[in-house]
Design an enzyme around this catalytic site. Structure first.
Site, PDB file in Angstrom:
ATOM      1  N   ARG A 104       0.915  -1.215   0.022  1.00 38.20           N
ATOM      2  CA  ARG A 104      -0.014   0.108   0.079  1.00 38.20           C
ATOM      3  C   ARG A 104       0.788   1.401  -0.048  1.00 38.20           C
ATOM      4  O   ARG A 104       1.644   1.472   0.691  1.00 38.20           O
ATOM      5  CB  ARG A 104      -0.853  -0.030   1.115  1.00 38.20           C
ATOM      6  CG  ARG A 104      -1.773   1.203   1.563  1.00 38.20           C
ATOM      7  CD  ARG A 104      -2.703   1.143   2.414  1.00 38.20           C
ATOM      8  NE  ARG A 104      -4.043   0.493   1.847  1.00 38.20           N
ATOM      9  CZ  ARG A 104      -5.343   0.488   2.441  1.00 38.20           C
ATOM     10  NH1 ARG A 104      -5.435   1.256   3.474  1.00 38.20           N
ATOM     11  NH2 ARG A 104      -6.097  -0.111   1.916  1.00 38.20           N
ATOM     12  N   HIS A 131      -7.265   0.717  -6.533  1.00 45.03           N
ATOM     13  CA  HIS A 131      -7.706   0.003  -5.311  1.00 45.03           C
ATOM     14  C   HIS A 131      -8.203  -1.393  -5.790  1.00 45.03           C
ATOM     15  O   HIS A 131      -9.357  -1.730  -5.466  1.00 45.03           O
ATOM     16  CB  HIS A 131      -8.410   0.573  -4.101  1.00 45.03           C
ATOM     17  CG  HIS A 131      -8.422   0.037  -2.944  1.00 45.03           C
ATOM     18  ND1 HIS A 131      -7.532  -1.236  -2.531  1.00 45.03           N
ATOM     19  CD2 HIS A 131      -8.857   0.340  -1.824  1.00 45.03           C
ATOM     20  CE1 HIS A 131      -7.830  -1.523  -1.260  1.00 45.03           C
ATOM     21  NE2 HIS A 131      -8.818  -0.478  -0.995  1.00 45.03           N
ATOM     22  N   GLN A 134     -10.208  -3.938  -3.379  1.00 41.35           N
ATOM     23  CA  GLN A 134     -11.400  -3.484  -2.890  1.00 41.35           C
ATOM     24  C   GLN A 134     -12.369  -3.947  -4.186  1.00 41.35           C
ATOM     25  O   GLN A 134     -13.751  -4.537  -3.667  1.00 41.35           O
ATOM     26  CB  GLN A 134     -11.512  -2.119  -2.619  1.00 41.35           C
ATOM     27  CG  GLN A 134     -12.992  -1.785  -2.208  1.00 41.35           C
ATOM     28  CD  GLN A 134     -13.075  -2.198  -0.698  1.00 41.35           C
ATOM     29  OE1 GLN A 134     -12.189  -1.963   0.206  1.00 41.35           O
ATOM     30  NE2 GLN A 134     -14.106  -2.785  -0.668  1.00 41.35           N
ATOM     31  N   ASP A 219     -17.101   7.018  -1.924  1.00 39.75           N
ATOM     32  CA  ASP A 219     -16.031   6.805  -1.149  1.00 39.75           C
ATOM     33  C   ASP A 219     -15.879   8.292  -0.484  1.00 39.75           C
ATOM     34  O   ASP A 219     -16.480   9.190  -0.802  1.00 39.75           O
ATOM     35  CB  ASP A 219     -14.773   6.604  -2.202  1.00 39.75           C
ATOM     36  CG  ASP A 219     -13.617   6.350  -1.111  1.00 39.75           C
ATOM     37  OD1 ASP A 219     -13.522   6.141   0.065  1.00 39.75           O
ATOM     38  OD2 ASP A 219     -12.330   6.063  -1.847  1.00 39.75           O
ATOM     39  N   CYS A 259     -16.522   1.517   0.278  1.00 38.59           N
ATOM     40  CA  CYS A 259     -15.126   0.732   0.824  1.00 38.59           C
ATOM     41  C   CYS A 259     -14.694   0.861   2.055  1.00 38.59           C
ATOM     42  O   CYS A 259     -14.093  -0.150   2.911  1.00 38.59           O
ATOM     43  CB  CYS A 259     -13.907   0.951  -0.228  1.00 38.59           C
ATOM     44  SG  CYS A 259     -13.234   2.721   0.182  1.00 38.59           S
ATOM     45  N   ARG A 288     -13.343  -8.892   1.708  1.00 37.06           N
ATOM     46  CA  ARG A 288     -11.757  -8.540   1.605  1.00 37.06           C
ATOM     47  C   ARG A 288     -11.116  -9.652   1.846  1.00 37.06           C
ATOM     48  O   ARG A 288     -10.066 -10.179   1.201  1.00 37.06           O
ATOM     49  CB  ARG A 288     -11.481  -7.383   2.344  1.00 37.06           C
ATOM     50  CG  ARG A 288     -11.995  -6.136   1.982  1.00 37.06           C
ATOM     51  CD  ARG A 288     -11.543  -5.599   0.466  1.00 37.06           C
ATOM     52  NE  ARG A 288     -10.196  -5.623   0.464  1.00 37.06           N
ATOM     53  CZ  ARG A 288      -9.345  -4.462   1.001  1.00 37.06           C
ATOM     54  NH1 ARG A 288      -9.785  -3.385   1.509  1.00 37.06           N
ATOM     55  NH2 ARG A 288      -8.151  -4.498   0.739  1.00 37.06           N
TER      56      ARG A 288
HETATM   57  N1  NVA Z   1     -10.142   6.621  -1.617  1.00 35.54           N
HETATM   58  C1  NVA Z   1      -9.786   6.047  -0.045  1.00 35.54           C
HETATM   59  C2  NVA Z   1      -9.973   4.539   0.059  1.00 35.54           C
HETATM   60  C3  NVA Z   1      -9.398   4.268   1.407  1.00 35.54           C
HETATM   61  C4  NVA Z   1      -9.690   2.609   1.460  1.00 35.54           C
HETATM   62  C5  NVA Z   1      -8.085   6.548   0.091  1.00 35.54           C
HETATM   63  O1  NVA Z   1      -7.308   6.399  -0.842  1.00 35.54           O
HETATM   64  O2  NVA Z   1      -7.930   6.785   1.266  1.00 35.54           O
HETATM   65  N1   CP Z   2     -11.221  -0.252   2.090  1.00 32.66           N
HETATM   66  C1   CP Z   2      -9.829  -0.143   2.932  1.00 32.66           C
HETATM   67  O1   CP Z   2      -9.148  -0.679   2.086  1.00 32.66           O
HETATM   68  O2   CP Z   2      -9.884  -0.065   4.128  1.00 32.66           O
HETATM   69  P1   CP Z   2      -8.431   0.115   5.033  1.00 32.66           P
HETATM   70  O3   CP Z   2      -7.975   1.279   4.571  1.00 32.66           O
HETATM   71  O4   CP Z   2      -9.004   0.097   6.394  1.00 32.66           O
HETATM   72  O5   CP Z   2      -7.633  -1.064   4.501  1.00 32.66           O
END
Ligand code: NVA
Ligand code: CP
Length: 305
Positions: A104, A131, A134, A219, A259, A288
């Site tokens: 990540r 992502h 997800q 989101d 998500c 997930r």
């Molecule tokens: N768009 C959000 C998704 C979090 C799971 C982010 O990147 O923070």
């Molecule tokens: N939806 C998702 O990826 O959640 P986290 O940021 O908690 O991993």
């Protein structure tokens, strides 16, 4: 031997995606039955987190343990990556010791560089651009509740962000129509939209996007790394909250997905998020676990294919 990475959904063919989702559904049933399925004994997943996580960390770590393997949590604070060791060197070293690597990070190019030098499968656990894990869970959730998404209409409301980009890829792989409603200036990558123009339409009007939709998703308005834009974005996105009034324009059996983490009262009303007539966000979060177990099994099997 085929070394396969999962950096975006486009790394899968439609039929591979279909079989991963079917396997995720089957693994979920076995897990609920208490069956012990441990094909990943002695396998190790390294998990590099440069951003926070609840669902992704817990699902990958629990998933590896349930399949008989183990997972290492690596934060940049504690590794040489955070002190500037080149991504290419880190990739060569780590991949010589573990069986898969989950990352990540911020720039999508970081994970592409890592994958280019990794001798084991690399999984995108979120970048600024995509992502895809997800979306595996979201597609599984739709299939479980409503069957195939092929030919359906999906509305994406809010930011043209990493999740929105992965919905665009999903539209092509699953063959659904995607209507995206964003405030002006927050649209998704125009090149990605152009590549998928047969299935993706952009508008600035959430009502138009949601009308007669089968599936509505949103989101947060400010993603990780955009915290300082939160107040400005809250003003720009004020008309883009998904609530019961907006959802009433969708088909009566439409599903709502997010998500998570969610900001109640911003991109989604608290009432809609908690309304089980529409909201499947808790199933979506649990999936997930199952979808990523199926993904990891697929990637490791490809090595011997
Ligand atoms: N768009 C959000 C998704 C979090 C799971 C982010 O990147 O923070
Ligand atoms: N939806 C998702 O990826 O959640 P986290 O940021 O908690 O991993």
């Amino acid at each position: 031997m085929a070394l396969r990475h999962f950096l975006t959904l486009n790394d899968l063919s439609p039929s591979e995606l279909h079989s991963i989702i079917a396997r995720a559904i089957a693994l979920k049933k076995s897990w609920r039955n208490g069956d012990v399925i441990q094909p990943l004994k002695q396998k190790v997943l390294a998990m590099i987190f440069e951003k926070s996580s609840t669902r992704t960390r817990v699902s990958f770590e629990a998933g590896m343990a349930q399949l008989g393997g183990s997972a290492l949590f690596l934060s940049p604070k504690d590794t040489q990556l955070g002190r500037g060791e080149p991504i290419e060197d880190s990739a060569r070293v780590m991949s010589s010791m573990v069986d898969m690597i989950m990352i990540r990070t911020f720039a999508h190019s970081n994970i592409e560089r890592f994958a280019a030098y990794s001798s084991v499968p690399v999984i995108n656990a979120l970048t600024d651009s995509f992502h895809p894990c997800q979306l595996l869970a979201d597609i599984q959730t739709y299939v479980e509740h409503r069957g195939s998404p092929q030919g359906k209409t999906v509305a994406w409301i809010g930011d043209g962000n990493n999740m929105c980009h992965s919905y665009i890829n999903a539209a092509r792989l699953c063959d659904f129509q995607l209507r995206i409603a964003c405030p002006a200036g927050y649209e998704p990558d125009p090149q990605l939209v152009a590549l998928n123009s047969a299935r993706v339409t952009i508008c600035n009007n959430p009502q138009e996007a949601v009308t007669n939709a089968d599936w509505v998703a949103t989101d947060v308005w400010a993603s990780m790394g955009q915290e300082e834009e939160q107040n400005h974005r809250a003003a720009q996105f004020a008309a883009y909250q998904v609530d019961h009034t907006l959802m009433s324009l969708a088909k009566p059996d439409a599903l709502f997905m997010h998500c998570l983490p969610a900001h109640r009262g911003e991109e989604v009303s608290a009432e809609l998020l908690e309304d089980p007539r529409y909201s499947v966000v808790w199933d979506e979060a649990e999936n997930r676990l199952h979808a990523q177990k199926a993904l990891m099994l697929f990637l490791l099997e490809q090595l011997n294919a």
